[in-house]
Enzyme design. Sequence first.
Site, PDB file in Angstrom:
ATOM      1  N   LEU A 102       0.870  -1.167   0.000  1.00  0.00           N
ATOM      2  CA  LEU A 102       0.000   0.000   0.000  1.00  0.00           C
ATOM      3  C   LEU A 102       0.904   1.212   0.000  1.00  0.00           C
ATOM      4  CD1 LEU A 102      -2.791  -0.841   2.622  1.00  0.00           C
ATOM      5  CD2 LEU A 102      -2.967  -0.858   0.135  1.00  0.00           C
ATOM      6  N   ASP A 103       0.526   2.248  -0.738  1.00  0.00           N
ATOM      7  CA  ASP A 103       1.336   3.458  -0.785  1.00  0.00           C
ATOM      8  C   ASP A 103       1.527   4.015   0.617  1.00  0.00           C
ATOM      9  OD1 ASP A 103       1.214   3.154  -3.532  1.00  0.00           O
ATOM     10  OD2 ASP A 103      -0.476   4.531  -3.747  1.00  0.00           O
ATOM     11  N   LYS A 104       2.587   4.780   0.794  1.00  0.00           N
ATOM     12  CA  LYS A 104       2.947   5.300   2.115  1.00  0.00           C
ATOM     13  C   LYS A 104       1.773   5.993   2.797  1.00  0.00           C
ATOM     14  CE  LYS A 104       6.279   8.352   4.435  1.00  0.00           C
ATOM     15  NZ  LYS A 104       7.483   9.205   4.264  1.00  0.00           N
ATOM     16  N   THR A 106      -1.441   5.644   2.110  1.00  0.00           N
ATOM     17  CA  THR A 106      -2.691   4.882   2.033  1.00  0.00           C
ATOM     18  C   THR A 106      -2.816   4.007   3.272  1.00  0.00           C
ATOM     19  OG1 THR A 106      -2.630   4.840  -0.387  1.00  0.00           O
ATOM     20  CG2 THR A 106      -3.978   3.169   0.698  1.00  0.00           C
ATOM     21  N   HIS A 187       0.785   3.239  -7.383  1.00  0.00           N
ATOM     22  CA  HIS A 187      -0.192   4.339  -7.258  1.00  0.00           C
ATOM     23  C   HIS A 187      -1.372   4.162  -8.208  1.00  0.00           C
ATOM     24  CE1 HIS A 187       2.223   6.558  -4.481  1.00  0.00           C
ATOM     25  NE2 HIS A 187       3.165   6.888  -5.340  1.00  0.00           N
TER      26      HIS A 187
END
Length: 235
Positions: A102-104, A106, A187
């Site tokens: 998961l993105d930083k 998110t 992303h």
Amino acid sequence: MRLDKLLSNMGYGSRKEVKQLLKMKAVTVDGEVAKDVSKHVDPVKQNVSVLGERVHYQEFIYLMMHKPPGVISATEDLHDQTVIDLLDPFHAHFEPFPVGRLDKNTEGLLLITNDGGLTHNLLSPKKHVPKVYYAQIDGEVTEADIEAFSRGVMLEDGYMTKPGELVILNAGPTSEIELTISEGKFHQVKRMFESVGKKVTYLKRLSMGSLKLDEQLELGEYRELTEEELNNLKS
């Protein structure tokens, strides 16, 4: 498996500390006091006990984490806190890793395990494992966006995404949506909305395959999967 490796892996201390346990005559194998840390044992068939308590061997761990924003989905990093840094020493000792990322910034569901076979199956493009996200969008999401996502949209680098299922929960200057996709490009959700001229301001993963985020978990908390959750995920 060597006795010292077994006990160390199961959280009874370093190999040096395990050696001290043997010196204290605190370790038994099938009722007999163990004297040699290099002794090979079968943790499934043999009764290995420490201070009278049987050691229940566990090869794999499966953890559901409610990943908080600001933490990265990696095993280690020189600058940022990772999801592995949030684990207690017992679980960290298994050397698990996040399944995908998961993105930083998110938050939401993240599976952490040391089971490479399950990880491969969940991440393989051939498996088409669905992932559901909740997002808040700067801009009004429309039926045209639903149609575009259902066909797949072209990202800024020329990549054409697979079809996604977009559901509008609330439309307005700030919209709320749920999006189901079967890919995990970098992303991706944010880039998909950028392709239709909108910006994601908040993103949370709700599910991955059959596994749904336990809403009782606060940000940064985690728990082991139930037997039912694990069986459903494997099937």
